[in-house]
Design a protein around this motif. Structure first.
Motif, PDB file in Angstrom:
ATOM      1  N   GLY A 419       0.770  -1.234   0.000  1.00  0.00           N
ATOM      2  CA  GLY A 419       0.000   0.000   0.000  1.00  0.00           C
ATOM      3  C   GLY A 419       0.799   1.281   0.000  1.00  0.00           C
ATOM      4  O   GLY A 419       0.207   2.367   0.150  1.00  0.00           O
ATOM      5  N   PHE A 420       2.102   1.244  -0.176  1.00  0.00           N
ATOM      6  CA  PHE A 420       2.883   2.477  -0.265  1.00  0.00           C
ATOM      7  C   PHE A 420       2.685   3.097  -1.650  1.00  0.00           C
ATOM      8  O   PHE A 420       2.760   2.391  -2.661  1.00  0.00           O
ATOM      9  N   ASP A 421       2.462   4.410  -1.676  1.00  0.00           N
ATOM     10  CA  ASP A 421       2.170   5.069  -2.956  1.00  0.00           C
ATOM     11  C   ASP A 421       3.344   5.895  -3.478  1.00  0.00           C
ATOM     12  O   ASP A 421       3.260   6.467  -4.568  1.00  0.00           O
ATOM     13  N   ARG A 422       4.437   6.000  -2.721  1.00  0.00           N
ATOM     14  CA  ARG A 422       5.599   6.731  -3.203  1.00  0.00           C
ATOM     15  C   ARG A 422       6.869   6.103  -2.644  1.00  0.00           C
ATOM     16  O   ARG A 422       6.939   5.754  -1.462  1.00  0.00           O
ATOM     17  N   VAL A 423       7.864   5.940  -3.506  1.00  0.00           N
ATOM     18  CA  VAL A 423       9.140   5.367  -3.098  1.00  0.00           C
ATOM     19  C   VAL A 423      10.245   6.239  -3.682  1.00  0.00           C
ATOM     20  O   VAL A 423      10.192   6.628  -4.852  1.00  0.00           O
ATOM     21  N   ILE A 424      11.211   6.588  -2.847  1.00  0.00           N
ATOM     22  CA  ILE A 424      12.335   7.435  -3.242  1.00  0.00           C
ATOM     23  C   ILE A 424      13.563   6.542  -3.363  1.00  0.00           C
ATOM     24  O   ILE A 424      13.980   5.895  -2.395  1.00  0.00           O
ATOM     25  N   ILE A 425      14.137   6.516  -4.577  1.00  0.00           N
ATOM     26  CA  ILE A 425      15.248   5.620  -4.880  1.00  0.00           C
ATOM     27  C   ILE A 425      16.350   6.410  -5.579  1.00  0.00           C
ATOM     28  O   ILE A 425      16.143   7.568  -5.976  1.00  0.00           O
ATOM     29  N   PRO A 426      17.545   5.837  -5.748  1.00  0.00           N
ATOM     30  CA  PRO A 426      18.611   6.529  -6.486  1.00  0.00           C
ATOM     31  C   PRO A 426      18.224   6.763  -7.944  1.00  0.00           C
ATOM     32  O   PRO A 426      17.528   5.948  -8.562  1.00  0.00           O
ATOM     33  N   THR A 427      18.700   7.863  -8.499  1.00  0.00           N
ATOM     34  CA  THR A 427      18.397   8.188  -9.899  1.00  0.00           C
ATOM     35  C   THR A 427      18.946   7.130 -10.849  1.00  0.00           C
ATOM     36  O   THR A 427      18.313   6.805 -11.864  1.00  0.00           O
ATOM     37  N   ASN A 428      20.097   6.566 -10.530  1.00  0.00           N
ATOM     38  CA  ASN A 428      20.705   5.561 -11.414  1.00  0.00           C
ATOM     39  C   ASN A 428      19.938   4.247 -11.450  1.00  0.00           C
ATOM     40  O   ASN A 428      20.231   3.387 -12.271  1.00  0.00           O
ATOM     41  N   ASN A 429      18.964   4.070 -10.553  1.00  0.00           N
ATOM     42  CA  ASN A 429      18.132   2.865 -10.560  1.00  0.00           C
ATOM     43  C   ASN A 429      16.832   3.043 -11.336  1.00  0.00           C
ATOM     44  O   ASN A 429      15.997   2.140 -11.352  1.00  0.00           O
ATOM     45  N   ILE A 430      16.629   4.202 -11.949  1.00  0.00           N
ATOM     46  CA  ILE A 430      15.333   4.493 -12.578  1.00  0.00           C
ATOM     47  C   ILE A 430      15.137   3.710 -13.869  1.00  0.00           C
ATOM     48  O   ILE A 430      14.094   3.107 -14.106  1.00  0.00           O
ATOM     49  N   PHE A 435       7.598   0.372 -13.702  1.00  0.00           N
ATOM     50  CA  PHE A 435       7.133   0.604 -12.342  1.00  0.00           C
ATOM     51  C   PHE A 435       5.792  -0.099 -12.110  1.00  0.00           C
ATOM     52  O   PHE A 435       4.966  -0.212 -13.018  1.00  0.00           O
ATOM     53  N   PRO A 436       5.535  -0.585 -10.898  1.00  0.00           N
ATOM     54  CA  PRO A 436       4.222  -1.167 -10.591  1.00  0.00           C
ATOM     55  C   PRO A 436       3.128  -0.093 -10.643  1.00  0.00           C
ATOM     56  O   PRO A 436       3.383   1.102 -10.483  1.00  0.00           O
ATOM     57  N   ASP A 437       1.903  -0.545 -10.858  1.00  0.00           N
ATOM     58  CA  ASP A 437       0.776   0.383 -10.915  1.00  0.00           C
ATOM     59  C   ASP A 437       0.470   0.939  -9.529  1.00  0.00           C
ATOM     60  O   ASP A 437       0.559   0.235  -8.519  1.00  0.00           O
ATOM     61  N   GLY A 438       0.101   2.208  -9.488  1.00  0.00           N
ATOM     62  CA  GLY A 438      -0.341   2.819  -8.243  1.00  0.00           C
ATOM     63  C   GLY A 438       0.754   3.315  -7.332  1.00  0.00           C
ATOM     64  O   GLY A 438       0.479   3.649  -6.172  1.00  0.00           O
ATOM     65  N   ILE A 439       1.997   3.385  -7.809  1.00  0.00           N
ATOM     66  CA  ILE A 439       3.089   3.863  -6.966  1.00  0.00           C
ATOM     67  C   ILE A 439       3.929   4.853  -7.758  1.00  0.00           C
ATOM     68  O   ILE A 439       4.191   4.666  -8.950  1.00  0.00           O
ATOM     69  N   ASN A 440       4.302   5.939  -7.095  1.00  0.00           N
ATOM     70  CA  ASN A 440       5.101   6.996  -7.709  1.00  0.00           C
ATOM     71  C   ASN A 440       6.560   6.786  -7.337  1.00  0.00           C
ATOM     72  O   ASN A 440       6.918   6.823  -6.157  1.00  0.00           O
ATOM     73  N   VAL A 441       7.412   6.549  -8.324  1.00  0.00           N
ATOM     74  CA  VAL A 441       8.835   6.305  -8.104  1.00  0.00           C
ATOM     75  C   VAL A 441       9.600   7.582  -8.409  1.00  0.00           C
ATOM     76  O   VAL A 441       9.504   8.130  -9.505  1.00  0.00           O
ATOM     77  N   ILE A 442      10.339   8.092  -7.432  1.00  0.00           N
ATOM     78  CA  ILE A 442      11.085   9.341  -7.551  1.00  0.00           C
ATOM     79  C   ILE A 442      12.567   9.033  -7.425  1.00  0.00           C
ATOM     80  O   ILE A 442      12.995   8.361  -6.476  1.00  0.00           O
ATOM     81  N   GLY A 443      13.357   9.518  -8.348  1.00  0.00           N
ATOM     82  CA  GLY A 443      14.793   9.330  -8.304  1.00  0.00           C
ATOM     83  C   GLY A 443      15.499  10.545  -7.745  1.00  0.00           C
ATOM     84  O   GLY A 443      15.183  11.684  -8.117  1.00  0.00           O
ATOM     85  N   VAL A 444      16.442  10.326  -6.857  1.00  0.00           N
ATOM     86  CA  VAL A 444      17.221  11.411  -6.256  1.00  0.00           C
ATOM     87  C   VAL A 444      18.700  11.082  -6.410  1.00  0.00           C
ATOM     88  O   VAL A 444      19.089   9.911  -6.461  1.00  0.00           O
ATOM     89  N   SER A 445      19.526  12.123  -6.469  1.00  0.00           N
ATOM     90  CA  SER A 445      20.966  11.930  -6.639  1.00  0.00           C
ATOM     91  C   SER A 445      21.771  12.380  -5.435  1.00  0.00           C
ATOM     92  O   SER A 445      22.938  12.029  -5.318  1.00  0.00           O
ATOM     93  N   THR A 446      21.171  13.192  -4.540  1.00  0.00           N
ATOM     94  CA  THR A 446      21.873  13.657  -3.351  1.00  0.00           C
ATOM     95  C   THR A 446      20.956  13.536  -2.136  1.00  0.00           C
ATOM     96  O   THR A 446      19.734  13.407  -2.270  1.00  0.00           O
ATOM     97  N   VAL A 447      21.568  13.615  -0.945  1.00  0.00           N
ATOM     98  CA  VAL A 447      20.783  13.564   0.282  1.00  0.00           C
ATOM     99  C   VAL A 447      19.904  14.802   0.406  1.00  0.00           C
ATOM    100  O   VAL A 447      18.752  14.717   0.844  1.00  0.00           O
ATOM    101  N   SER A 448      20.420  15.961   0.024  1.00  0.00           N
ATOM    102  CA  SER A 448      19.630  17.199   0.101  1.00  0.00           C
ATOM    103  C   SER A 448      18.383  17.105  -0.763  1.00  0.00           C
ATOM    104  O   SER A 448      17.299  17.541  -0.365  1.00  0.00           O
ATOM    105  N   GLU A 449      18.520  16.510  -1.937  1.00  0.00           N
ATOM    106  CA  GLU A 449      17.363  16.344  -2.818  1.00  0.00           C
ATOM    107  C   GLU A 449      16.346  15.389  -2.215  1.00  0.00           C
ATOM    108  O   GLU A 449      15.127  15.610  -2.317  1.00  0.00           O
ATOM    109  N   ALA A 450      16.818  14.324  -1.575  1.00  0.00           N
ATOM    110  CA  ALA A 450      15.899  13.390  -0.921  1.00  0.00           C
ATOM    111  C   ALA A 450      15.174  14.048   0.233  1.00  0.00           C
ATOM    112  O   ALA A 450      13.978  13.794   0.453  1.00  0.00           O
ATOM    113  N   LEU A 451      15.854  14.923   0.989  1.00  0.00           N
ATOM    114  CA  LEU A 451      15.203  15.635   2.083  1.00  0.00           C
ATOM    115  C   LEU A 451      14.144  16.594   1.596  1.00  0.00           C
ATOM    116  O   LEU A 451      13.134  16.836   2.287  1.00  0.00           O
ATOM    117  N   GLN A 452      14.331  17.170   0.410  1.00  0.00           N
ATOM    118  CA  GLN A 452      13.321  18.050  -0.162  1.00  0.00           C
ATOM    119  C   GLN A 452      12.012  17.317  -0.397  1.00  0.00           C
ATOM    120  O   GLN A 452      10.932  17.835  -0.087  1.00  0.00           O
TER     121      GLN A 452
END
Length: 457
Positions: A419-430, A435-452
């Motif tokens: 039931g998770f609808d958003r997952v934050i992963i490394p950009t190089n894994n995109i 992607f599975p249906d119903g989940i938003n996959v966001i790629g980040v490259s730095t810790v600051s970007e992930a904190l945003q």
């Protein structure tokens, strides 16, 4: 006439010395040298053969026929997974764990399951009488006419009983109580454990009998006795878990017939151990929503993804030096990630105490949990909760970058299933997978970007 020779042997590593020493040169332990008497007999002849047969010859590896090891599956899928697919006939399996964790319960249940499959099983108890074993079997409801119980510690009597009954499986509980009368040292000593294990190994290999032996553990958590014990057996299993929690984890640290990355999870109940088929739901069922310092990570345990909650509590220090305490995570990793947050993100954490915990008593040691740890620390420090349906996956480098991880597809699919609808992963894994249906996959490259994304700033 046989000569008697006195020697001193370390009970931790098996180091031998002709004289007593306070500190063992082999392992560095203190007060572990114990005097033992060795009977040396003059053997006639150049060599001694332990088993009849023709001499082996060197063979090119290309001419050796590949044979798949036959396996006998128990009704416990978790145990089959940890063993690599089932029990291999002729294998020697060592299982260790803290006292009262459930080793005897697990093996007695497995014995009954194998007996119901028309396999003849012999349960040798060196710590309990036959009546005590029967009481446990009645409580677990694991009675079967193919299950034989034998209370004995003499290795010669055990060997004779195995030859008479001819079982398919043997359980020895425990190896520290069994002794060989030809060895003069006490049961549980290095010499006794080594000789009895070697005898059991010969029985297993010559007769094709699968033998499980239980080993005691030291206060450090390692199996008691010489390190040679773990080298002699085919598989080494550790049964972990806190006595005050109902969940037990079975891990393989050595397996000649399968992977050592698998994990089996059980729950201790009144009727015995029950398998936990979906551990992610168990570890997340009591998670508090809207609380700061809480994140969820998808960790891989062998081929199985498990969603676990990581909790962090950051508070101003009350003593001269800040404290760094962690349960289920290496505290050195926590200090490293807090240094990255302080240097690359600008968080003033040098005057803060940090307490981190993995909910459910699981131990995590893979790099993919770095991002979830950093987000937990930042969330507690800013007192800003993360979204309850966010999942964080990624490794963090010392320069603040978020690096790729392995098996990202299975991790994201497990998060979507729960039931998770958003997952934050490394950009190089995109790239490279859907992607599975119903989940938003966001790629980040730095810790600051992930904190945003996680905390909005």
């Amino acid at each position: 006439m046989a000569k008697k020779k006195t020697k001193f042997m370390c009970q931790s590593c098996g180091y031998e010395s002709p004289k007593w020493m306070g500190r063992c040169p082999g392992c560095g332990e203190w007060n572990q040298m114990v005097e033992e008497v060795e009977v040396v007999s003059k053997a006639k002849g150049a060599f001694h053969h332990t088993a009849p047969g023709t001499a082996a010859k060197a063979t090119p590896i290309t001419s050796i026929e590949s044979i798949e090891e036959p396996r006998i599956k128990t009704n416990m899928k978790e145990l089959n997974r940890v063993l690599g697919g089932g029990v291999v006939p002729g294998s020697l399996v060592l299982i260790g764990g803290d006292p009262g964790i459930g080793k005897s319960t697990l093996l007695l249940q497995v014995s009954a399951q194998l007996a119901r499959l028309k396999q003849k099983v012999m349960y040798i108890s060196g710590e309990e009488s036959v009546k005590q074993t029967k009481l446990r079997a009645d409580r677990l409801n694991v009675l079967s006419p193919e299950l034989f119980v034998y209370a004995e510690t003499n290795m010669e009597s055990i060997h004779q009983a195995i030859d008479e009954i001819k079982p398919d499986f043997v359980i020895v509980d425990s190896i520290q109580t069994v002794y060989n009368p030809e060895v003069t040292s006490a049961p549980g000593s290095v010499s006794q454990v080594r000789e009895c294990t070697a005898e059991l190994m010969r029985i297993a290999k010559i007769n094709g009998i699968a033998i499980f032996i239980v080993g005691h553990v030291t206060k450090e958590g390692s199996i008691a006795g010489p390190r040679l014990l773990e080298h002699m057996v085919d598989t080494v299993l550790y049964f972990e878990g806190e006595r005050h929690h109902t969940y037990r984890i079975l891990r393989a640290v050595k397996n000649r017939f399968g992977s050592t990355n698998e994990m089996g999870i059980f729950e201790m109940k009144e009727a015995g151990l029950e398998e936990v088929e979906n551990p992610s739901e168990i570890f997340l069922e009591e998670r508090s929503k809207g609380a700061s310092g809480s994140t969820v990570v998808a960790s891989m345990e062998g081929t199985r993804p498990v969603l676990v909650e990581i909790q962090a509590l950051i508070s101003p220090m009350s003593f001269g030096n800040p404290r760094r305490m962690a349960t289920g995570i290496d505290h050195n990793r926590v200090s490293l990630l807090m240094a990255v947050l302080e240097k690359r993100v600008g968080m003033l954490l040098q005057n803060q105490d940090a307490y981190l915990k993995v909910a459910g008593g699981v131990k995590l040691d893979e790099p993919a949990i770095d991002l979830a740890i950093a987000i937990s620390v930042a969330s507690s420090f800013r007192d800003s909760p993360t979204r309850a349906t966010d999942c964080f996956i990624g490794e963090i480098g010392l320069t603040g970058e978020v690096r790729r991880v392995s098996r990202i597809e299975q991790r994201v699919q497990e998060a979507a299933k729960l039931g998770f609808d958003r997952v934050i992963i490394p950009t190089n894994n995109i790239g490279g997978w859907s992607f599975p249906d119903g989940i938003n996959v966001i790629g980040v490259s730095t810790v600051s970007e992930a904190l945003q994304f996680a905390l909005g700033g």
